[in-house]
Design a protein around this motif. Sequence first.
Motif, PDB file in Angstrom:
ATOM      1  N   UNK A 189     -11.845   1.729 -13.165  1.00  0.00           N
ATOM      2  CA  UNK A 189     -10.445   1.737 -12.237  1.00  0.00           C
ATOM      3  C   UNK A 189     -10.477   1.129 -11.190  1.00  0.00           C
ATOM      4  N   UNK A 190      -9.425   0.213 -10.771  1.00  0.00           N
ATOM      5  CA  UNK A 190      -9.121  -1.057 -10.194  1.00  0.00           C
ATOM      6  C   UNK A 190     -10.276  -0.723  -8.851  1.00  0.00           C
ATOM      7  N   UNK A 191     -10.662  -2.821  -8.783  1.00  0.00           N
ATOM      8  CA  UNK A 191     -11.440  -2.534  -7.588  1.00  0.00           C
ATOM      9  C   UNK A 191     -10.008  -1.998  -6.636  1.00  0.00           C
ATOM     10  N   UNK A 218      -2.476   1.957 -16.282  1.00  0.00           N
ATOM     11  CA  UNK A 218      -1.662   1.634 -17.189  1.00  0.00           C
ATOM     12  C   UNK A 218      -0.906  -0.059 -16.561  1.00  0.00           C
ATOM     13  N   UNK A 219      -1.576  -0.477 -15.295  1.00  0.00           N
ATOM     14  CA  UNK A 219      -0.857  -1.721 -14.544  1.00  0.00           C
ATOM     15  C   UNK A 219      -1.727  -2.530 -15.426  1.00  0.00           C
ATOM     16  N   UNK A 220      -3.129  -2.333 -15.783  1.00  0.00           N
ATOM     17  CA  UNK A 220      -4.325  -3.045 -16.364  1.00  0.00           C
ATOM     18  C   UNK A 220      -4.431  -4.396 -15.308  1.00  0.00           C
ATOM     19  N   UNK A 276       0.987  -1.002  -0.048  1.00  0.00           N
ATOM     20  CA  UNK A 276       0.352  -0.012  -0.100  1.00  0.00           C
ATOM     21  C   UNK A 276       0.310   1.501  -0.557  1.00  0.00           C
ATOM     22  N   UNK A 277       0.939   1.750  -1.061  1.00  0.00           N
ATOM     23  CA  UNK A 277       0.954   3.680  -1.573  1.00  0.00           C
ATOM     24  C   UNK A 277       2.565   3.603  -1.741  1.00  0.00           C
ATOM     25  N   UNK A 278       2.900   2.062  -2.540  1.00  0.00           N
ATOM     26  CA  UNK A 278       3.807   2.141  -3.211  1.00  0.00           C
ATOM     27  C   UNK A 278       3.171   1.955  -4.646  1.00  0.00           C
ATOM     28  N   UNK A 279       4.014   2.809  -5.484  1.00  0.00           N
ATOM     29  CA  UNK A 279       3.767   1.663  -7.097  1.00  0.00           C
ATOM     30  C   UNK A 279       3.891   0.541  -7.280  1.00  0.00           C
ATOM     31  N   UNK A 280       3.446  -0.262  -7.819  1.00  0.00           N
ATOM     32  CA  UNK A 280       3.834  -1.289  -8.465  1.00  0.00           C
ATOM     33  C   UNK A 280       3.066  -1.805 -10.095  1.00  0.00           C
ATOM     34  N   UNK A 281       3.939  -1.653 -11.253  1.00  0.00           N
ATOM     35  CA  UNK A 281       3.476  -2.223 -12.474  1.00  0.00           C
ATOM     36  C   UNK A 281       2.339  -0.701 -12.319  1.00  0.00           C
TER      37      UNK A 281
END
Length: 348
Positions: free
Chosen positions: A259-261, A245-247, A201-206
Amino acid sequence: MSERAADAGRGHDAEDSIEYFLEDMAYHGKSERTREAYGRVLREFEAFLSETGTEPAAADRRDCLAWVHELRGDHADSTVATYASYLNRFYSYMTQVGEFDGNPMTLVTQEMDEAIDTDPTRREVSIAQMRSFVAGITHPLERAVVLTLLKTGLRVGELCNLDVRDLALDAPAVEAAYDLGTRAQLDGRPDTLFVDPDVSRGEVANGEERTASNKRKRATLVPVDAELKAALVRWLAIRPDTPSPAEPLFASTRDAWGKRLTPEMVRSFVREHAERAGWYRSGADAAENVTPHYFRHFFTTHLRDRTGDRGVVKYLRGDVADDIIDTYTHNWGDRVREVYLANVYSLT
């Protein structure tokens, strides 16, 4: 010599209160496993506070209460009590050594001690009853989400963090529309989910900042059986385009279209279905209500009973155990997949 002066002498960054505490735990002889457990919980609390720009040293009772409230959405009461005890010990120690002015968890834990049953007896739901419950869920997204939780044992945050690249499917109809299973770990492993431990949580992934954390320490490869595969194919056939962009694998079809669930979205529609089934009542506790976390309990109980193999279930749940990891990951394709597919229950 003061505590901070001593820190300076040993090259410690005294501004990082969590690292300070963990280092002192090592000096007091606490095991690496214990320190890792504390560190994971405390860093998640720190990430929670960061949303409001608050440091752990400045957190108050309401900050701690808000964190505990959020935990209750994803965890059993016994786990919430454990995590709260970690935070309480952190604040108690930092207060005792003069690093913090007070312990905001004192009143919080006192209230929890009176309210939390650390070993709740959960509602007993048979496979036949759960099959009827699933039959009442017709929306492709909600059906795919519920089946994924029930048949994989994923935590709700882990499910929400799944991207299209984390799913490999031998399904030409959707392979043509999506870049499925592009993770290197999925190469040669069709009909498989990859759960990445390095998403917080709070970090960028993909390419996307995440609002939930994956709670496992090691990567997990989870088989997708024919039943879950059919639900996922049906969902992907109508999945909306997403701005991320993470799809994300699972995207909202309600107000937050595309948007992401989020865990709260999942909890909301699971609650709606559980209320209709008479399995959820406002104000009731974990012993009565069926929630996304209950699905993990259902998975664990029924798959363990059917396989008689606790190791396979522990591996799929992502529980930290070096002996389990060593036993199953080197021969994943044969052992875990074989046992899972031979024993997983049918829900449709």
